[in-house]
Design a protein around this motif. Sequence first.
Motif, PDB file in Angstrom:
ATOM      1  N   GLY A 474      25.163  43.261  40.265  1.00  8.04           N
ATOM      2  CA  GLY A 474      25.103  42.333  39.136  1.00  8.04           C
ATOM      3  C   GLY A 474      26.197  41.284  39.141  1.00  8.04           C
ATOM      4  O   GLY A 474      26.197  40.367  38.310  1.00  8.04           O
ATOM      5  N   ILE A 475      27.159  41.377  40.069  1.00  9.09           N
ATOM      6  CA  ILE A 475      28.238  40.383  40.135  1.00  9.09           C
ATOM      7  C   ILE A 475      27.673  39.070  40.662  1.00  9.09           C
ATOM      8  O   ILE A 475      26.993  39.054  41.697  1.00  9.09           O
ATOM      9  N   PRO A 510      33.853  47.754  41.206  1.00 11.06           N
ATOM     10  CA  PRO A 510      33.722  46.573  40.334  1.00 11.06           C
ATOM     11  C   PRO A 510      32.449  46.666  39.506  1.00 11.06           C
ATOM     12  O   PRO A 510      31.440  47.253  39.926  1.00 11.06           O
ATOM     13  N   ARG A 511      32.465  46.065  38.306  1.00  6.90           N
ATOM     14  CA  ARG A 511      31.251  46.008  37.492  1.00  6.90           C
ATOM     15  C   ARG A 511      31.371  44.864  36.495  1.00  6.90           C
ATOM     16  O   ARG A 511      32.476  44.445  36.136  1.00  6.90           O
ATOM     17  N   VAL A 512      30.210  44.382  36.071  1.00  5.98           N
ATOM     18  CA  VAL A 512      30.141  43.320  35.072  1.00  5.98           C
ATOM     19  C   VAL A 512      30.096  43.967  33.698  1.00  5.98           C
ATOM     20  O   VAL A 512      29.250  44.822  33.433  1.00  5.98           O
ATOM     21  N   THR A 513      31.004  43.547  32.811  1.00  2.76           N
ATOM     22  CA  THR A 513      31.037  44.103  31.461  1.00  2.76           C
ATOM     23  C   THR A 513      30.441  43.163  30.422  1.00  2.76           C
ATOM     24  O   THR A 513      30.244  43.563  29.274  1.00  2.76           O
ATOM     25  N   GLY A 514      30.161  41.908  30.826  1.00  2.00           N
ATOM     26  CA  GLY A 514      29.553  40.987  29.876  1.00  2.00           C
ATOM     27  C   GLY A 514      29.464  39.585  30.432  1.00  2.00           C
ATOM     28  O   GLY A 514      30.252  39.192  31.308  1.00  2.00           O
ATOM     29  N   ARG A 515      28.481  38.817  29.930  1.00  2.00           N
ATOM     30  CA  ARG A 515      28.324  37.417  30.330  1.00  2.00           C
ATOM     31  C   ARG A 515      27.967  36.611  29.086  1.00  2.00           C
ATOM     32  O   ARG A 515      27.119  37.022  28.283  1.00  2.00           O
ATOM     33  N   ALA A 516      28.622  35.460  28.955  1.00  2.00           N
ATOM     34  CA  ALA A 516      28.334  34.592  27.805  1.00  2.00           C
ATOM     35  C   ALA A 516      28.915  33.217  28.064  1.00  2.00           C
ATOM     36  O   ALA A 516      30.022  33.085  28.601  1.00  2.00           O
ATOM     37  N   GLU A 523      35.273  43.977  35.412  1.00  2.00           N
ATOM     38  CA  GLU A 523      36.250  45.066  35.435  1.00  2.00           C
ATOM     39  C   GLU A 523      36.233  45.686  36.826  1.00  2.00           C
ATOM     40  O   GLU A 523      35.169  46.068  37.328  1.00  2.00           O
ATOM     41  N   VAL A 524      37.384  45.772  37.460  1.00  2.00           N
ATOM     42  CA  VAL A 524      37.527  46.414  38.763  1.00  2.00           C
ATOM     43  C   VAL A 524      38.395  47.641  38.562  1.00  2.00           C
ATOM     44  O   VAL A 524      39.564  47.526  38.164  1.00  2.00           O
ATOM     45  N   VAL A 525      37.812  48.813  38.826  1.00  2.00           N
ATOM     46  CA  VAL A 525      38.530  50.077  38.654  1.00  2.00           C
ATOM     47  C   VAL A 525      38.933  50.593  40.022  1.00  2.00           C
ATOM     48  O   VAL A 525      38.086  50.752  40.913  1.00  2.00           O
ATOM     49  N   VAL A 526      40.234  50.844  40.199  1.00  3.28           N
ATOM     50  CA  VAL A 526      40.769  51.427  41.433  1.00  3.28           C
ATOM     51  C   VAL A 526      41.294  52.806  41.073  1.00  3.28           C
ATOM     52  O   VAL A 526      42.296  52.937  40.358  1.00  3.28           O
ATOM     53  N   ALA A 527      40.575  53.859  41.557  1.00  3.67           N
ATOM     54  CA  ALA A 527      40.935  55.240  41.223  1.00  3.67           C
ATOM     55  C   ALA A 527      41.341  55.974  42.487  1.00  3.67           C
ATOM     56  O   ALA A 527      40.671  55.872  43.524  1.00  3.67           O
ATOM     57  N   ASP A 528      42.436  56.721  42.405  1.00  2.84           N
ATOM     58  CA  ASP A 528      42.903  57.493  43.563  1.00  2.84           C
ATOM     59  C   ASP A 528      43.151  58.932  43.144  1.00  2.84           C
ATOM     60  O   ASP A 528      43.183  59.263  41.956  1.00  2.84           O
ATOM     61  N   THR A 529      43.333  59.782  44.148  1.00  2.00           N
ATOM     62  CA  THR A 529      43.644  61.200  43.923  1.00  2.00           C
ATOM     63  C   THR A 529      45.069  61.489  44.375  1.00  2.00           C
ATOM     64  O   THR A 529      45.348  62.567  44.912  1.00  2.00           O
ATOM     65  N   GLY A 530      45.965  60.530  44.144  1.00  2.00           N
ATOM     66  CA  GLY A 530      47.335  60.652  44.630  1.00  2.00           C
ATOM     67  C   GLY A 530      48.230  61.487  43.739  1.00  2.00           C
ATOM     68  O   GLY A 530      47.770  62.285  42.909  1.00  2.00           O
ATOM     69  N   ILE A 531      49.549  61.229  43.889  1.00  2.00           N
ATOM     70  CA  ILE A 531      50.549  62.064  43.216  1.00  2.00           C
ATOM     71  C   ILE A 531      50.605  61.802  41.725  1.00  2.00           C
ATOM     72  O   ILE A 531      51.055  62.644  40.957  1.00  2.00           O
ATOM     73  N   ARG A 590      42.711  49.764  35.848  1.00  2.00           N
ATOM     74  CA  ARG A 590      41.587  48.921  35.430  1.00  2.00           C
ATOM     75  C   ARG A 590      42.036  47.470  35.368  1.00  2.00           C
ATOM     76  O   ARG A 590      42.937  47.126  34.600  1.00  2.00           O
ATOM     77  N   ILE A 591      41.398  46.647  36.176  1.00  2.00           N
ATOM     78  CA  ILE A 591      41.695  45.212  36.231  1.00  2.00           C
ATOM     79  C   ILE A 591      40.554  44.479  35.535  1.00  2.00           C
ATOM     80  O   ILE A 591      39.390  44.613  35.938  1.00  2.00           O
ATOM     81  N   THR A 592      40.846  43.729  34.506  1.00  2.00           N
ATOM     82  CA  THR A 592      39.818  42.942  33.821  1.00  2.00           C
ATOM     83  C   THR A 592      40.066  41.470  34.098  1.00  2.00           C
ATOM     84  O   THR A 592      41.208  40.997  34.087  1.00  2.00           O
ATOM     85  N   LEU A 593      38.980  40.741  34.353  1.00  2.00           N
ATOM     86  CA  LEU A 593      39.049  39.313  34.646  1.00  2.00           C
ATOM     87  C   LEU A 593      37.972  38.587  33.842  1.00  2.00           C
ATOM     88  O   LEU A 593      36.887  39.138  33.601  1.00  2.00           O
ATOM     89  N   ASP A 594      38.275  37.358  33.451  1.00  2.00           N
ATOM     90  CA  ASP A 594      37.318  36.509  32.740  1.00  2.00           C
ATOM     91  C   ASP A 594      37.202  35.213  33.531  1.00  2.00           C
ATOM     92  O   ASP A 594      38.097  34.361  33.483  1.00  2.00           O
TER      93      ASP A 594
END
Length: 753
Positions: A474-475, A510-516, A523-531, A590-594
């Motif tokens: 959807g991006i 990454p995912r689209v959270t809204g368009r207008a 929103e780009v979510v970077v998830a790890d299993t680190g310390i 969580r990185i949010t961009l407009d």
Amino acid sequence: MSHPLRGRRPAAWVVAGLGLVVLAMTTLVGLEVAQQSRALVDRVDTTEDLVLANVRTLGQTQREVLRLQVLVVTGADGPTLRRQAAFVTQRTQESALDSHRATLGAADLIAVARQDAQAWRSDLLPDVRALAAVPPARRDPAATRQLLADLEVLEESYFDLVSLGEIYRREQAAQANADNEELVNSTQDLFMWLTGTFATAAVLLAAGGALMFRLHQQRSAAHERLSQLNEDLMWYARIVQATDSILFTIDNDGRFTWVNEAFERTMGYAYSDVTGKRPPDVLHGPATDPETVRALQEKLQDGEQFRCELANYTADGQEIWMAVDVSPVLDEEGAVTGFCAIQSDISERHEAELLLKQARLDAEASARAKAAFLATMSHEIRTPLNAVLGLTDLLLLTELNVEQRDYVETAQQSGQHLLALVNDILDISALEAGRMEYHDDPFSLAEVLDETTTMFVAQAERKGLDLRLDPDPGIPPLLRGDAVRVRQILVNVVGNALKFTETGSVRVSPRVTGRADGRCQLEVVVADTGIGVPKWRIPQLFRSFARGDVSSTRTYGGSGLGLAISRTLAEAMGGTIELDSELGHGTTVRITLDLAVVEEEQTAAVRSPDTLPHHGGLRVLVAEDDLVNQKVVKRMLQRLGVSPVIVANGQEAVDAVAEEVYDIILMDVQMPVMDGVRAVRLVRDLDPTPRPWVVALTANALSGDRERFMAAGMDDYVSKPMTIDSLAAALERASLQLPNALPGPEASEPRRS
């Protein structure tokens, strides 16, 4: 024979007439004494009213203003400030009533009281209410200081009115005393006269005695009341003497006529030492501003009020800075009879202002030194990096075996890491100064995400981690923004995730959270299993030079700038970065961009990155003093089909342009003999035909350098360390501006990877 009483009738008539005369005179004298006694009582009542009015109104008004100043200084809460402001409002209104004309003794002074009341209602009261509406911790220090200064002016005005009222009451008390003495003398004369005539007019004497007794009672009561009033006046006089503010008066010739005890304590001069002398002859010294003194003297000559700050000197030569307020003293007809001066010691404030000014100068000098240091370090580090990265870039274009390619790629990655550190330091400096530049160009977020994850694939494989990109269909294909800054944010966040993860995975989602309205919220979510990191350390991670690993062994390296820069960049582009982590269980960022969406008709064709353009028809002059960088630029240009002419400084570049025609000049900035900025100006002065396209090829990469070089006459800008792609892009931009350049073959050389 006559009647024996007949001869006594004239005597009786004489006695009767004398009695009538005595009665008439006694009556007249009694009436006169009664009138004088009534006048004395009225004067005493007036004096008493003066005292009471001063105590209840002017003095209370001054004290309420002082209390308000104390509340503002101590940071009182809003309700307390508003309540005290209401008290001040009530007192200022009372002090401006017509009934206080007798208190102040002059119409212009009651006008001053009314002006002060109006100034309070229209100017100060709104400021107090505005300050009360703000919590003490969030109040503007500059607004608070201005309010305190205005309140001090108001308090000083009421203090002046109190002082002038006291002077007027003193005059009234003196006149009342004189009248009282005159009445006592008249009463004593009358008493003696009535005593002499008492034998001839018992009835008249009795009446006169009764009258005298009554008058004596009135006189005694008036005398007692007057004595009390005199004690009150003496009390206020002692207050004036005991105040810490310096008070003194001068006559129309500018000579001292009176000083209070604060003057003697502070300045070290006794009253007898300064009487008849002028203030400049006693108080002024080397630091006293002559212009201020001249302005003060002009105001005194015009009989006007004057306020200033002035350096005065004590008897032992100590310098004291004073806030001086000089006001004229007027008689009943409005003529100036002298001046009253009030001085307050502001030495500490003056010293603080000087220290603040010096601190500002030191901070500006430090900022200039920091900028110079960053510029120097940037140039000195980027120059050898240009050779390292340029040669490894060229080497990767050659035939290499697997082991050699691994070595070269490792060296290039290390150089890129060092360059990233340099860029982080420059970015954090630019962010702190508010000079970070942002571009607004079309770019593909999908490509940026793919490039970012691809960059870290080898690192993830070496650590045995699962690096996964979960694309979102959807991006939009193209967005508008600063692709470099977006990539920088993603590289910092993904790099951190890999750095602090030893086992498991790193997922980029990454995912689209809204368009207008033509914009897309991402929103780009970077998830790890680190310390992971403790909850209490999360806010610190977004500060400059803060690290997740603060142990003495420093298992994980890094400058501690990545997250701080990333959050600032994201916020500047209308987004944000949030981090959630649990110690031992990983971290989620969580990185949010407009960003604006680019429609399909706005897209443009992009050259495939797998081929290199060929610019064999261009005549290129390279001005570069570093021998290694000469080799790097020459080899890169040769791979692009260009055979350049190399010179070692700006003077040789100017001489070369004077002898030959060149399409493009790649001009280094810092060179011996002549720098690139002066060289390009001389080239422009030569006005060669055709006009060469000058590209600044420099390690100066601070914010503002590009604009500075463009203003000097250059046409384009490529920062070191350069890549063959950035150099090729510069040649392509130049080719579009050089319609007369010799055409070269259109074939493109494939890149080896």
